[in-house]
Motif scaffolding. Structure first.
Motif, PDB file in Angstrom:
ATOM      1  N   THR A  33       0.874  -1.165   0.000  1.00  0.00           N
ATOM      2  CA  THR A  33       0.000   0.000   0.000  1.00  0.00           C
ATOM      3  C   THR A  33       0.918   1.224   0.000  1.00  0.00           C
ATOM      4  O   THR A  33       2.145   1.104   0.040  1.00  0.00           O
ATOM      5  N   VAL A  34       0.344   2.430  -0.053  1.00  0.00           N
ATOM      6  CA  VAL A  34       1.122   3.671  -0.077  1.00  0.00           C
ATOM      7  C   VAL A  34       0.561   4.600   0.989  1.00  0.00           C
ATOM      8  O   VAL A  34      -0.656   4.689   1.169  1.00  0.00           O
ATOM      9  N   PHE A  35       1.440   5.302   1.703  1.00  0.00           N
ATOM     10  CA  PHE A  35       1.005   6.228   2.744  1.00  0.00           C
ATOM     11  C   PHE A  35       1.830   7.503   2.685  1.00  0.00           C
ATOM     12  O   PHE A  35       2.881   7.566   2.039  1.00  0.00           O
ATOM     13  N   SER A  36       1.351   8.547   3.370  1.00  0.00           N
ATOM     14  CA  SER A  36       2.060   9.820   3.455  1.00  0.00           C
ATOM     15  C   SER A  36       3.157   9.700   4.498  1.00  0.00           C
ATOM     16  O   SER A  36       2.891   9.532   5.688  1.00  0.00           O
ATOM     17  N   GLY A  37       4.402   9.772   4.071  1.00  0.00           N
ATOM     18  CA  GLY A  37       5.531   9.521   4.947  1.00  0.00           C
ATOM     19  C   GLY A  37       5.915  10.696   5.821  1.00  0.00           C
ATOM     20  O   GLY A  37       5.342  11.790   5.723  1.00  0.00           O
ATOM     21  N   PRO A  38       6.908  10.513   6.688  1.00  0.00           N
ATOM     22  CA  PRO A  38       7.306  11.557   7.640  1.00  0.00           C
ATOM     23  C   PRO A  38       7.884  12.802   6.982  1.00  0.00           C
ATOM     24  O   PRO A  38       7.932  13.860   7.600  1.00  0.00           O
TER      25      PRO A  38
ATOM     26  N   ASP B 293       5.177  10.447  -0.743  1.00  0.00           N
ATOM     27  CA  ASP B 293       4.527   9.139  -0.748  1.00  0.00           C
ATOM     28  C   ASP B 293       5.563   8.077  -0.397  1.00  0.00           C
ATOM     29  O   ASP B 293       6.704   8.108  -0.879  1.00  0.00           O
ATOM     30  N   TRP B 294       5.134   7.121   0.440  1.00  0.00           N
ATOM     31  CA  TRP B 294       5.996   6.000   0.802  1.00  0.00           C
ATOM     32  C   TRP B 294       5.277   4.695   0.489  1.00  0.00           C
ATOM     33  O   TRP B 294       4.069   4.563   0.719  1.00  0.00           O
ATOM     34  N   ILE B 295       6.022   3.725  -0.027  1.00  0.00           N
ATOM     35  CA  ILE B 295       5.489   2.401  -0.276  1.00  0.00           C
ATOM     36  C   ILE B 295       5.812   1.507   0.914  1.00  0.00           C
ATOM     37  O   ILE B 295       6.865   1.637   1.532  1.00  0.00           O
TER      38      ILE B 295
ATOM     39  N   VAL C 180      11.657   4.523  -6.813  1.00  0.00           N
ATOM     40  CA  VAL C 180      11.925   4.203  -5.409  1.00  0.00           C
ATOM     41  C   VAL C 180      13.287   4.776  -5.046  1.00  0.00           C
ATOM     42  O   VAL C 180      14.225   4.725  -5.852  1.00  0.00           O
ATOM     43  N   PHE C 181      13.409   5.311  -3.816  1.00  0.00           N
ATOM     44  CA  PHE C 181      14.642   5.967  -3.419  1.00  0.00           C
ATOM     45  C   PHE C 181      15.323   5.273  -2.238  1.00  0.00           C
ATOM     46  O   PHE C 181      14.679   4.814  -1.303  1.00  0.00           O
ATOM     47  N   ASP C 182      16.657   5.224  -2.328  1.00  0.00           N
ATOM     48  CA  ASP C 182      17.518   4.897  -1.204  1.00  0.00           C
ATOM     49  C   ASP C 182      18.339   6.158  -0.948  1.00  0.00           C
ATOM     50  O   ASP C 182      19.372   6.368  -1.575  1.00  0.00           O
ATOM     51  N   GLY C 183      17.823   7.030  -0.068  1.00  0.00           N
ATOM     52  CA  GLY C 183      18.395   8.349   0.079  1.00  0.00           C
ATOM     53  C   GLY C 183      18.065   9.151  -1.169  1.00  0.00           C
ATOM     54  O   GLY C 183      16.908   9.334  -1.521  1.00  0.00           O
ATOM     55  N   SER C 184      19.090   9.601  -1.897  1.00  0.00           N
ATOM     56  CA  SER C 184      18.877  10.319  -3.154  1.00  0.00           C
ATOM     57  C   SER C 184      19.081   9.412  -4.366  1.00  0.00           C
ATOM     58  O   SER C 184      18.938   9.859  -5.501  1.00  0.00           O
TER      59      SER C 184
ATOM     60  N   PRO D 162      10.584   5.788   0.549  1.00  0.00           N
ATOM     61  CA  PRO D 162       9.951   6.877  -0.204  1.00  0.00           C
ATOM     62  C   PRO D 162       9.920   6.585  -1.699  1.00  0.00           C
ATOM     63  O   PRO D 162      10.840   5.958  -2.245  1.00  0.00           O
ATOM     64  N   ILE D 163       8.864   7.043  -2.366  1.00  0.00           N
ATOM     65  CA  ILE D 163       8.725   6.891  -3.811  1.00  0.00           C
ATOM     66  C   ILE D 163       8.288   8.216  -4.418  1.00  0.00           C
ATOM     67  O   ILE D 163       7.821   9.110  -3.707  1.00  0.00           O
ATOM     68  N   GLU D 164       8.438   8.335  -5.719  1.00  0.00           N
ATOM     69  CA  GLU D 164       7.948   9.506  -6.445  1.00  0.00           C
ATOM     70  C   GLU D 164       7.264   9.055  -7.731  1.00  0.00           C
ATOM     71  O   GLU D 164       7.647   8.046  -8.334  1.00  0.00           O
ATOM     72  N   PHE D 165       6.248   9.827  -8.136  1.00  0.00           N
ATOM     73  CA  PHE D 165       5.532   9.580  -9.376  1.00  0.00           C
ATOM     74  C   PHE D 165       5.999  10.612 -10.391  1.00  0.00           C
ATOM     75  O   PHE D 165       5.869  11.817 -10.165  1.00  0.00           O
TER      76      PHE D 165
END
Length: 380
Positions: free
Chosen positions: A314-319, A323-325, A359-363, A349-352
């Motif tokens: 699922t996806v939620f609003s992260g800290p 968006d975070w998966i 999908v991100f690992d840091g930057s 964290p993810i971006e559309f």
């Protein structure tokens, strides 16, 4: 000009500059270290580590199929409870946990509990993949159950509603299910119409007040050999649908199990499609045992991790406001059954980006889940 006159002029300038700085302290250039200290005071970091193992959830047994939503400053989590599959034990219903930091969780309610065997309720077994959905100050809760005992795994969708997230939850339909299917997910479009999606993957418009299906069921995506082995029609099924709308593009997440457990997505400009699948999965795991079982090819190093299984997101609003998966993962190889393997959780964290999900690992852009300790900058 004599040397004495030069000294007098220089002394007058220095005194004037010093008095100006004292009368206007803001004109003083601050040392770099002091400036950096003030900037850091306006920043914070969120630290997390994948895989995440929470001892407070189900007595140390983490959920499968995690669903997280954020209400105010609080995160709420639900999912398939231990022991996950009815053959190995009795699942007594569902649970919702709450946290302010995504690390320490407390039980807030049990939305659905197993009814008496001779009760009128149709839902009796399994209680798989529950999800939370908020609309017009109402809290809707889907869960996939069965009327049959172990061995009769026909899954059907139950829908419940409450005035607050802590419950109590009441069923929308007591005498029958919404539809035969699994992994129900609710999505509300910009025109106010509400849709439900189930494994397969199919969707339909639904009246949340009555649980009635409006119009026809439409097909979204299905297993196919055209996209590669991870969607092979002979080796997998599609499950765990989750829909989002970003900048006019609909994104449909789904999970497959041909090579372990992997998450892909499809896009469309209309909620009913046509949907176009992305060529590759973006989040998941591949393991040699699964590939050998299904006749697919194991690709070492495809993902950033060595998890055995990662899926049903699922996806939620992260800290950090992005968006975070979130998905469940198994970190250890299977040794004889699901009860012998501890399920865990991972999120990133993810971006559309104009039809693409990153999908991100840091930057750094990766195919997640990420592994190990991560620090995310939070700007206050």
């Amino acid at each position: 000009m004599s040397n004495n006159k030069i000294l007098i002029v220089l002394f007058t300038f220095l005194v004037s500059f010093d008095m100006s700085c004292k009368s206007n302290p803001e004109s003083i250039v601050k040392p770099e270290s002091e400036t950096e200290t003030e900037e850091k005071a306006n920043q914070d970091y969120f630290e997390y580590s994948n895989p995440q193992l929470y001892n407070s959830i189900d007595d140390g047994n983490m959920f499968r199929d995690p669903c997280i939503i954020k209400e105010g400053d609080t995160y709420y989590l639900t999912g398939t409870r231990w022991p996950h599959f009815e053959e190995w034990g009795v699942v007594n219903g569902t649970a919702i946990y709450a946290s302010e930091d995504l690390k320490t969780w407390r039980l807030v309610c049990n939305p659905v509990t197993r009814p008496e065997a001779n009760g009128l309720e149709w839902w009796k077994y399994y209680f798989w993949a529950p999800e939370m959905f908020v609309d017009n100050d109402k809290y809707y809760y889907t869960v996939n159950c069965s009327q049959n005992g172990p061995g009769g795994q026909l899954q059907e969708v139950a829908l419940f509603v409450a005035d607050q997230i802590e419950g109590p939850y009441t069923p929308i339909s007591v005498d029958k299910s919404i539809i035969v299917g699994n992994d129900a997910h609710i999505f509300k479009d910009t025109d106010g119409k509400t849709y439900m999606f189930i494994s397969g993957i199919t969707g339909f418009e639904i009246d949340l007040m009555t649980g009635k299906i409006i119009g026809d069921v439409f097909e979204c995506v299905k297993p196919t050999s055209d996209q590669g082995e991870w969607t092979s029609a002979s080796a997998t099924g599609f499950e765990g649908p989750y829909v989002m709308l970003r900048d006019g593009i609909y994104y449909l997440f789904f999970s497959t199990w041909a090579r372990g457990y992997e998450i892909g997505y499809a896009t469309a400009t209309n909620i009913k499609g046509p949907w176009t699948m992305n060529s590759d999965p973006i989040y998941g795991s591949m393991n040699e045992a699964a590939c050998a079982r299904t006749g697919t090819t194991y690709e070492s190093g495809y993902y950033e991790n060595d998890f055995v299984e990662s899926g049903h997101n699922t996806v939620f609003s992260g800290p950090d406001g992005r968006d975070w998966i979130v998905a469940h993962v198994f970190a250890q190889p299977f040794t004889g059954g699901y009860l012998e393997n501890h399920v865990e959780m991972a999120f990133d964290p993810i971006e559309f980006r104009a039809g693409k999900i990153v999908v991100f690992d840091g930057s750094r852009e990766v195919k997640g889940p990420t592994l190990g300790i991560k620090r995310i900058l939070i700007e206050n």
